[in-house]
Scaffold this motif. Structure first.
Motif, short mmCIF file in Angstrom:
data_model
loop_
_atom_site.label_atom_id
_atom_site.label_comp_id
_atom_site.label_asym_id
_atom_site.label_seq_id
_atom_site.Cartn_x
_atom_site.Cartn_y
_atom_site.Cartn_z
N ILE A 103 10.04 26.96 7.76
CA ILE A 103 10.40 26.70 9.57
C ILE A 103 11.88 26.60 9.77
O ILE A 103 12.46 25.91 9.14
CB ILE A 103 9.38 25.52 10.11
N ASP A 104 12.33 27.29 10.65
CA ASP A 104 13.42 27.17 11.13
C ASP A 104 13.80 25.63 11.62
O ASP A 104 13.26 25.14 12.54
CB ASP A 104 13.82 28.05 12.37
N PRO A 105 15.08 25.22 11.14
CA PRO A 105 15.13 23.77 11.20
C PRO A 105 15.35 23.31 12.76
O PRO A 105 14.97 22.21 13.43
CB PRO A 105 16.30 23.24 10.23
N TRP A 106 16.29 24.17 13.25
CA TRP A 106 16.50 23.92 14.59
C TRP A 106 15.51 24.06 15.59
O TRP A 106 15.33 23.23 16.60
CB TRP A 106 17.70 24.99 15.24
N ARG A 107 14.56 25.06 15.41
CA ARG A 107 13.35 25.18 16.27
C ARG A 107 12.42 23.95 16.19
O ARG A 107 11.63 23.57 17.05
CB ARG A 107 12.66 26.17 15.91
N PHE A 108 12.21 23.43 14.70
CA PHE A 108 11.38 22.49 14.54
C PHE A 108 11.89 21.11 15.05
O PHE A 108 11.00 20.38 15.72
CB PHE A 108 11.40 22.24 12.95
N GLN A 109 13.21 20.93 15.08
CA GLN A 109 13.98 19.62 15.83
C GLN A 109 13.64 19.85 17.30
O GLN A 109 13.30 18.71 17.85
CB GLN A 109 15.29 19.86 15.44
N ARG A 110 13.79 20.96 18.05
CA ARG A 110 13.27 21.01 19.06
C ARG A 110 11.85 21.01 19.64
O ARG A 110 11.49 20.08 20.57
CB ARG A 110 13.59 22.44 19.77
N MET A 111 10.92 21.13 18.51
CA MET A 111 9.30 20.82 18.77
C MET A 111 9.13 19.25 18.75
O MET A 111 8.34 18.77 19.28
CB MET A 111 8.60 21.61 17.74
N LYS A 112 10.02 18.62 17.75
CA LYS A 112 9.86 17.14 17.79
C LYS A 112 10.27 16.42 18.99
O LYS A 112 9.61 15.47 19.49
CB LYS A 112 10.75 16.62 16.70
#
Length: 321
Positions: A103-112
Motif C-alpha cells: 500500500i502507498d504509505p502516503w495514501r494509507f496515512q490519509r486513510m488513517k
C-alpha cells in the motif's frame, strides 16, 4: 447517563409498575366509556407499556450508555479486506501482514486520518441517538401518565408513529455500535503494482481497553508486580507498554525515577523502586502501524512498603527524651 436522569427514569419505572398493576386489577370498564372503547384503550396502552419494558427499558438504556463509555476507552484499528469478502467473513484474518507493504504509505496515512475522524463522528452520533431514545422514553411515559382515555385514543396515530420512529432509532444505534467500512476514494496500491493486487477495502475494528487487575497488582518494599487484562481476544505476540513514574519527589536524585517497559505478556515485575514511595503505573497496547484512535489508558497508583532496616536505623538515631 447522569444521576439526575437515573432518578427520573427510576420514578418512571415505579409509575409503570403501579400502572401495569392497576390495569391488571381492573375488572370493569372506566365510567363513561363503552366496552369497545375501553378495550381498545387497554390494548393500545399495553402496546406502549410492552415497548417501554422491552425495547426502551431503563436497564437497556443504562447498558447502552456503558457500551458507549467502553467504546471511548477502546483502541480502533484499520484492517485490510478484499472488497469481494463480506465484513462478517473470517478470511481477512488470513491475509499476510506483507499486504501493508504494497500500500502507498502516503495514501494509507490519509486513510488513517479518515478513520480517526470517522471514529469521533461515531461517538457523537451514538451519544445523540441515545439522548433521542431517552427523550422518546420520557415522551411515551408522559402520554401514559397524563392522557385520559379520549385524549390517548385521539393521539394514537401520533403515538404509533413515535413508536415506529423510536424502533428505527434503536436499530440505527445498534448498527452504529459496530465500526464499519472506510470509504476508499482512490486505489491504495500504486498503479505499478495494481495489476497483480486486487482492489483493497478497509474496515475499522476495535479492541477492548487494557485494564489493571486491581487485586493482583501489588507493591512491596522496592519492587512491584503488575498484572492486566482485556476482554478482547489477545494475539499471541501482542506487545504492551508499561510506564511507571514516581509521584513524590524527595531528594534531587529521585526526580528522574521513571521508565517505560515493553512487555509481551500480561504481567510484569518492576524492581529497584524506592521504598515508602507512591508510584503511578500506566498500561497500554504498544502502538502499531494500523492504529487510528486511542485516547484512554488505564493507570493505578501503588505505594511501596517501608524498609524495616531503615525504620530500625531511624529509631536508633532518635534523641533520648
Amino acid at each position: 447517563m447522569s444521576a439526575a436522569k437515573e432518578g427520573v427514569f427510576g420514578i418512571m419505572d415505579m409509575y409503570l409498575n403501579e400502572f401495569e398493576t392497576s390495569l391488571e386489577s381492573t375488572g370493569c370498564n372506566q365510567e363513561g366509556h363503552n366496552d369497545a372503547t375501553w378495550k381498545m384503550y387497554l390494548e393500545r396502552r399495553s402496546i406502549v407499556l410492552a415497548f417501554l419494558r422491552t425495547n426502551l427499558s431503563l436497564h437497556l438504556l443504562k447498558c447502552h450508555q456503558k457500551r458507549i463509555e467502553l467504546l471511548k476507552k477502546s483502541s480502533f484499528y484499520i484492517e485490510i479486506l478484499p472488497k469481494h469478502l463480506a465484513l462478517g467473513g473470517q478470511n481477512h484474518l488470513m491475509l499476510p501482514t506483507a499486504m501493508f507493504q504494497l500500500i502507498d504509505p502516503w495514501r494509507f496515512q490519509r486513510m488513517k486520518k479518515v478513520g480517526t475522524t470517522q471514529t469521533k463522528i461515531q461517538f457523537l452520533l451514538l451519544t445523540d441517538l441515545l439522548e433521542q431514545l431517552e427523550r422518546g422514553r420520557e415522551e411515551l411515559v408522559y402520554y401514559l401518565e397524563t392522557c385520559d382515555v379520549v385524549t390517548f385514543l385521539s393521539r394514537w396515530d401520533l403515538i404509533k408513529q413515535r413508536l415506529s420512529n423510536l424502533s428505527e432509532l434503536m436499530d440505527s444505534f445498534l448498527d452504529m455500535l459496530v465500526p464499519g467500512k472506510l470509504y476508499v476514494k482512490h486505489r491504495l496500491v500504486p498503479d505499478v503494482r495494481a495489476t497483480k493486487v486486487p482492489h483493497i477495502g478497509l474496515v475499522l475494528s476495535t479492541k477492548m481497553p487494557v485494564v489493571f487487575d486491581r487485586k493482583e497488582s501489588v507493591a512491596h518494599e522496592d519492587w512491584a508486580t503488575l498484572k492486566w487484562f482485556s476482554t478482547s481476544q489477545q494475539s499471541q505476540h501482542e506487545q504492551y507498554e508499561l510506564c511507571f513514574r514516581l509521584l513524590e519527589h524527595g531528594m534531587q536524585k529521585e526526580r528522574g525515577h521513571c521508565g517505560i517497559l515493553t512487555v509481551t505478556s500480561n504481567t510484569c515485575k518492576i524492581q529497584n523502586l524506592l521504598c515508602d514511595r507512591a508510584y503511578k503505573f500506566t498500561i497500554r497496547r504498544a502502538e502499531t502501524y494500523s492504529l487510528v484512535y486511542e485516547q484512554w489508558h488505564d493507570s493505578i497508583t501503588l505505594k511501596t512498603e517501608t524498609n524495616p532496616d531503615q525504620d530500625m536505623d531511624s529509631s536508633l538515631c532518635e534523641p533520648e527524651g
